[in-house]
Design a protein around this motif. Structure first.
Motif, mmCIF file in Angstrom:
data_model
loop_
_atom_site.group_PDB
_atom_site.id
_atom_site.type_symbol
_atom_site.label_atom_id
_atom_site.label_comp_id
_atom_site.label_asym_id
_atom_site.label_seq_id
_atom_site.Cartn_x
_atom_site.Cartn_y
_atom_site.Cartn_z
ATOM 1 N N LEU A 101 -3.062 8.726 2.022
ATOM 2 C CA LEU A 101 -2.117 7.799 1.419
ATOM 3 C C LEU A 101 -0.954 8.530 0.757
ATOM 4 C CD1 LEU A 101 -1.553 4.822 0.884
ATOM 5 C CD2 LEU A 101 -2.940 5.010 -1.172
ATOM 6 N N ASN A 102 -1.231 9.584 0.013
ATOM 7 C CA ASN A 102 -0.177 10.328 -0.660
ATOM 8 C C ASN A 102 0.751 11.028 0.325
ATOM 9 O OD1 ASN A 102 -0.955 9.563 -3.232
ATOM 10 N ND2 ASN A 102 -2.345 11.294 -3.461
ATOM 11 N N VAL A 103 0.198 11.566 1.405
ATOM 12 C CA VAL A 103 1.035 12.207 2.421
ATOM 13 C C VAL A 103 1.895 11.162 3.124
ATOM 14 C CG1 VAL A 103 0.967 13.402 4.659
ATOM 15 C CG2 VAL A 103 -0.428 14.218 2.763
ATOM 16 N N GLU A 104 1.311 10.016 3.445
ATOM 17 C CA GLU A 104 2.071 8.950 4.110
ATOM 18 C C GLU A 104 3.213 8.470 3.216
ATOM 19 O OE1 GLU A 104 2.910 6.764 7.458
ATOM 20 O OE2 GLU A 104 1.328 8.252 7.251
ATOM 21 N N MET A 145 5.966 11.170 3.154
ATOM 22 C CA MET A 145 6.759 11.181 4.385
ATOM 23 C C MET A 145 7.744 10.025 4.406
ATOM 24 S SD MET A 145 4.237 12.441 7.470
ATOM 25 C CE MET A 145 3.207 10.983 7.439
ATOM 26 N N ARG A 146 7.315 8.865 3.935
ATOM 27 C CA ARG A 146 8.204 7.701 3.919
ATOM 28 C C ARG A 146 9.369 7.879 2.956
ATOM 29 N NH1 ARG A 146 6.437 2.932 6.072
ATOM 30 N NH2 ARG A 146 4.535 3.165 7.278
ATOM 31 N N ARG A 147 9.173 8.616 1.885
ATOM 32 C CA ARG A 147 10.227 8.839 0.893
ATOM 33 C C ARG A 147 10.985 10.135 1.133
ATOM 34 N NH1 ARG A 147 6.157 8.591 -3.135
ATOM 35 N NH2 ARG A 147 5.316 6.521 -3.068
ATOM 36 N N LYS A 148 10.585 10.858 2.210
ATOM 37 C CA LYS A 148 11.178 12.163 2.517
ATOM 38 C C LYS A 148 11.065 13.117 1.332
ATOM 39 C CE LYS A 148 14.295 10.309 6.016
ATOM 40 N NZ LYS A 148 13.248 9.956 6.839
ATOM 41 N N ALA A 149 9.903 13.079 0.695
ATOM 42 C CA ALA A 149 9.606 13.930 -0.461
ATOM 43 C C ALA A 149 8.713 15.085 0.002
ATOM 44 C CB ALA A 149 8.888 13.110 -1.532
ATOM 45 N N LEU A 155 0.817 -1.211 0.000
ATOM 46 C CA LEU A 155 0.000 0.000 0.000
ATOM 47 C C LEU A 155 0.849 1.258 0.000
ATOM 48 C CD1 LEU A 155 -2.958 1.026 0.217
ATOM 49 C CD2 LEU A 155 -2.624 1.059 2.687
ATOM 50 N N LEU A 156 1.895 1.272 0.812
ATOM 51 C CA LEU A 156 2.698 2.477 0.983
ATOM 52 C C LEU A 156 3.882 2.551 0.033
ATOM 53 C CD1 LEU A 156 2.548 2.553 4.852
ATOM 54 C CD2 LEU A 156 1.224 3.930 3.246
ATOM 55 N N LYS A 157 4.153 1.490 -0.676
ATOM 56 C CA LYS A 157 5.187 1.443 -1.714
ATOM 57 C C LYS A 157 6.582 1.776 -1.182
ATOM 58 C CE LYS A 157 2.028 1.810 -5.414
ATOM 59 N NZ LYS A 157 1.238 0.669 -5.138
ATOM 60 N N GLY A 158 6.946 1.170 -0.066
ATOM 61 C CA GLY A 158 8.313 1.274 0.440
ATOM 62 C C GLY A 158 8.597 2.547 1.194
ATOM 63 N N GLY A 159 9.888 2.818 1.339
ATOM 64 C CA GLY A 159 10.322 3.986 2.091
ATOM 65 C C GLY A 159 10.598 3.620 3.540
ATOM 66 N N ALA A 160 11.112 4.591 4.275
ATOM 67 C CA ALA A 160 11.441 4.387 5.682
ATOM 68 C C ALA A 160 10.268 4.813 6.560
ATOM 69 C CB ALA A 160 12.679 5.194 6.044
ATOM 70 N N GLU A 161 10.136 4.139 7.684
ATOM 71 C CA GLU A 161 9.069 4.451 8.635
ATOM 72 C C GLU A 161 9.278 5.872 9.173
ATOM 73 O OE1 GLU A 161 5.605 3.337 10.611
ATOM 74 O OE2 GLU A 161 6.734 2.086 9.237
ATOM 75 N N PRO A 162 8.279 6.759 9.014
ATOM 76 C CA PRO A 162 8.438 8.129 9.522
ATOM 77 C C PRO A 162 8.253 8.181 11.035
ATOM 78 C CG PRO A 162 6.309 7.897 8.478
ATOM 79 C CD PRO A 162 7.026 6.587 8.296
ATOM 80 N N ASP A 163 8.552 9.327 11.593
ATOM 81 C CA ASP A 163 8.318 9.557 13.018
ATOM 82 C C ASP A 163 6.836 9.311 13.304
ATOM 83 O OD1 ASP A 163 7.818 10.716 15.540
ATOM 84 O OD2 ASP A 163 9.368 12.241 15.238
ATOM 85 N N PHE A 216 4.299 12.190 13.160
ATOM 86 C CA PHE A 216 3.856 12.681 11.854
ATOM 87 C C PHE A 216 2.779 11.772 11.269
ATOM 88 C CE2 PHE A 216 8.387 14.317 11.766
ATOM 89 C CZ PHE A 216 8.025 15.559 12.272
ATOM 90 N N THR A 217 2.955 10.477 11.452
ATOM 91 C CA THR A 217 1.946 9.531 10.979
ATOM 92 C C THR A 217 0.622 9.754 11.705
ATOM 93 O OG1 THR A 217 3.585 7.884 10.366
ATOM 94 C CG2 THR A 217 1.382 7.076 10.785
ATOM 95 N N LEU A 218 0.687 9.962 13.012
ATOM 96 C CA LEU A 218 -0.539 10.190 13.776
ATOM 97 C C LEU A 218 -1.172 11.536 13.433
ATOM 98 C CD1 LEU A 218 0.592 8.707 17.199
ATOM 99 C CD2 LEU A 218 -1.009 7.706 15.557
ATOM 100 N N ALA A 219 -0.359 12.550 13.149
ATOM 101 C CA ALA A 219 -0.906 13.838 12.712
ATOM 102 C C ALA A 219 -1.611 13.683 11.374
ATOM 103 C CB ALA A 219 0.203 14.877 12.623
ATOM 104 N N ASN A 220 -1.030 12.893 10.479
ATOM 105 C CA ASN A 220 -1.659 12.630 9.184
ATOM 106 C C ASN A 220 -2.991 11.912 9.385
ATOM 107 O OD1 ASN A 220 -1.885 12.506 6.360
ATOM 108 N ND2 ASN A 220 -0.798 10.560 6.269
#
Length: 131
Positions: free
Chosen positions: A92-95, A98-102, A20-28, A31-35
């Motif tokens: 989903l797009n914000v998550e 954040m995971r890709r630091k984009a 679903l999230l297509k990889g990347g690193a787990e964000p803080d 930030f995930t909870l704020a999203n």
């Protein structure tokens, strides 16, 4: 019988979330909870519009002409549908960003809410001025 805990539910969740999230690193987590809180705020807004659309159709028959009542109701219900669906894609797009630091994507449902709300308000003002 082996009573050791298994990682199978976690592995299933990890596969689903990585798909679903297509990889990347787990964000803080903050930030995930704020999203997630932002997503829930959009859902609350959608539910308020849904209730407003139902209320206009159900309780405003003595105040509005049938055509205006139906139009306002449909506009409110359509906005509720679009904002509800749009909030999922926004979350989903914000998550993913954040995971890709984009950079975070622009909120496309914000103009929809602003323009739709302004349109309904303009219709109500016009009706009040004519009546």
């Amino acid at each position: 019988m082996n009573n050791e805990p298994t990682d199978q539910p976690f592995q299933k969740r990890a596969r689903f979330s990585s798909w679903l999230l297509k990889g990347g690193a787990e964000p803080d987590p903050r930030f995930t909870l704020a999203n997630e809180r932002t997503f829930l705020a959009w859902i609350r807004t959608s539910l308020a519009l849904l209730a407003g659309g139902a209320a206009v159709e159900a309780f405003m028959s003595g105040l509005f002409a049938p055509e205006l009542r139906k139009t306002l109701s449909i506009v409110l219900l359509t906005m509720a549908l679009l904002i509800s669906a749009g909030s999922l894609f926004r979350w989903l797009n914000v998550e993913r960003a954040m995971r890709r630091k984009a950079p975070l994507p622009l909120p496309l449902i914000t103009p929809l809410l602003a323009l739709g709300g302004a349109g309904v308000a303009a219709g109500m003002i016009t009706f009040a001025a004519i009546r």
